[in-house]
Design a protein around this motif. Sequence first.
Motif, PDB file in Angstrom:
ATOM      1  N   HIS A   2      28.346  12.010   8.560  1.00 57.68           N
ATOM      2  CA  HIS A   2      27.998  11.184   7.407  1.00 57.68           C
ATOM      3  C   HIS A   2      27.315   9.912   7.883  1.00 57.68           C
ATOM      4  O   HIS A   2      27.637   9.390   8.945  1.00 57.68           O
ATOM      5  CB  HIS A   2      29.250  10.820   6.601  1.00 57.68           C
ATOM      6  N   ARG A   4      26.100   5.970   6.546  1.00 61.22           N
ATOM      7  CA  ARG A   4      26.344   4.946   5.535  1.00 61.22           C
ATOM      8  C   ARG A   4      25.008   4.455   5.001  1.00 61.22           C
ATOM      9  O   ARG A   4      24.051   4.290   5.740  1.00 61.22           O
ATOM     10  CB  ARG A   4      27.118   3.785   6.147  1.00 61.22           C
ATOM     11  N   THR A   6      23.302   1.793   1.771  1.00 55.86           N
ATOM     12  CA  THR A   6      23.506   0.837   0.690  1.00 55.86           C
ATOM     13  C   THR A   6      22.478   1.119  -0.393  1.00 55.86           C
ATOM     14  O   THR A   6      21.290   1.230  -0.113  1.00 55.86           O
ATOM     15  CB  THR A   6      23.327  -0.608   1.199  1.00 55.86           C
ATOM     16  N   TYR A  14      26.798   1.457 -12.648  1.00 57.04           N
ATOM     17  CA  TYR A  14      27.926   1.387 -11.727  1.00 57.04           C
ATOM     18  C   TYR A  14      29.255   1.475 -12.470  1.00 57.04           C
ATOM     19  O   TYR A  14      30.154   2.231 -12.079  1.00 57.04           O
ATOM     20  CB  TYR A  14      27.881   0.096 -10.898  1.00 57.04           C
ATOM     21  N   ARG A  24      36.737   5.900  -5.279  1.00 56.94           N
ATOM     22  CA  ARG A  24      36.800   6.658  -4.027  1.00 56.94           C
ATOM     23  C   ARG A  24      35.997   7.960  -4.057  1.00 56.94           C
ATOM     24  O   ARG A  24      35.863   8.608  -3.034  1.00 56.94           O
ATOM     25  CB  ARG A  24      38.249   6.979  -3.691  1.00 56.94           C
ATOM     26  N   SER A  27      30.651   8.380  -3.790  1.00 54.02           N
ATOM     27  CA  SER A  27      29.731   8.894  -2.769  1.00 54.02           C
ATOM     28  C   SER A  27      29.573  10.402  -2.881  1.00 54.02           C
ATOM     29  O   SER A  27      28.452  10.929  -2.831  1.00 54.02           O
ATOM     30  CB  SER A  27      30.220   8.534  -1.366  1.00 54.02           C
ATOM     31  N   GLN A  28      30.681  11.119  -3.005  1.00 52.09           N
ATOM     32  CA  GLN A  28      30.618  12.575  -3.102  1.00 52.09           C
ATOM     33  C   GLN A  28      29.905  13.004  -4.375  1.00 52.09           C
ATOM     34  O   GLN A  28      29.117  13.946  -4.377  1.00 52.09           O
ATOM     35  CB  GLN A  28      32.017  13.189  -3.044  1.00 52.09           C
ATOM     36  N   ILE A  30      27.550  11.362  -6.034  1.00 53.83           N
ATOM     37  CA  ILE A  30      26.119  11.124  -5.866  1.00 53.83           C
ATOM     38  C   ILE A  30      25.515  12.141  -4.905  1.00 53.83           C
ATOM     39  O   ILE A  30      24.438  12.686  -5.141  1.00 53.83           O
ATOM     40  CB  ILE A  30      25.867   9.676  -5.396  1.00 53.83           C
ATOM     41  N   GLU A  31      26.217  12.437  -3.813  1.00 47.78           N
ATOM     42  CA  GLU A  31      25.723  13.427  -2.859  1.00 47.78           C
ATOM     43  C   GLU A  31      25.548  14.792  -3.518  1.00 47.78           C
ATOM     44  O   GLU A  31      24.540  15.473  -3.300  1.00 47.78           O
ATOM     45  CB  GLU A  31      26.679  13.539  -1.671  1.00 47.78           C
TER      46      GLU A  31
END
Length: 76
Positions: A2, A4, A6, A14, A24, A27-28, A30-31
């Motif tokens: 992975h 990082r 920004t 948001y 938490r 990120s997953q 959006i991925e």
Amino acid sequence: MHRRMTITLDEEVYEGLYRRVGKRRMSQFIEDLVRPHVSDTSMDEGYRAMAADRRRESEALEWSNALMGDQDDEAW
């Protein structure tokens, strides 16, 4: 592996993301949304699924064989 990164989001986006998926899991989330647009693996999976569909493959073979017959007629 992975990496990082920004990113900048509108505050409303948001907040909606925070409410919908939680801090938490952003990120997953959006991925998962981005991956099909940047990765060839989704296309590979689609082709594998089509190849596994025996009925569809049989119909495709029948259709392509019929086209070959049309091509032979045009050559004369």
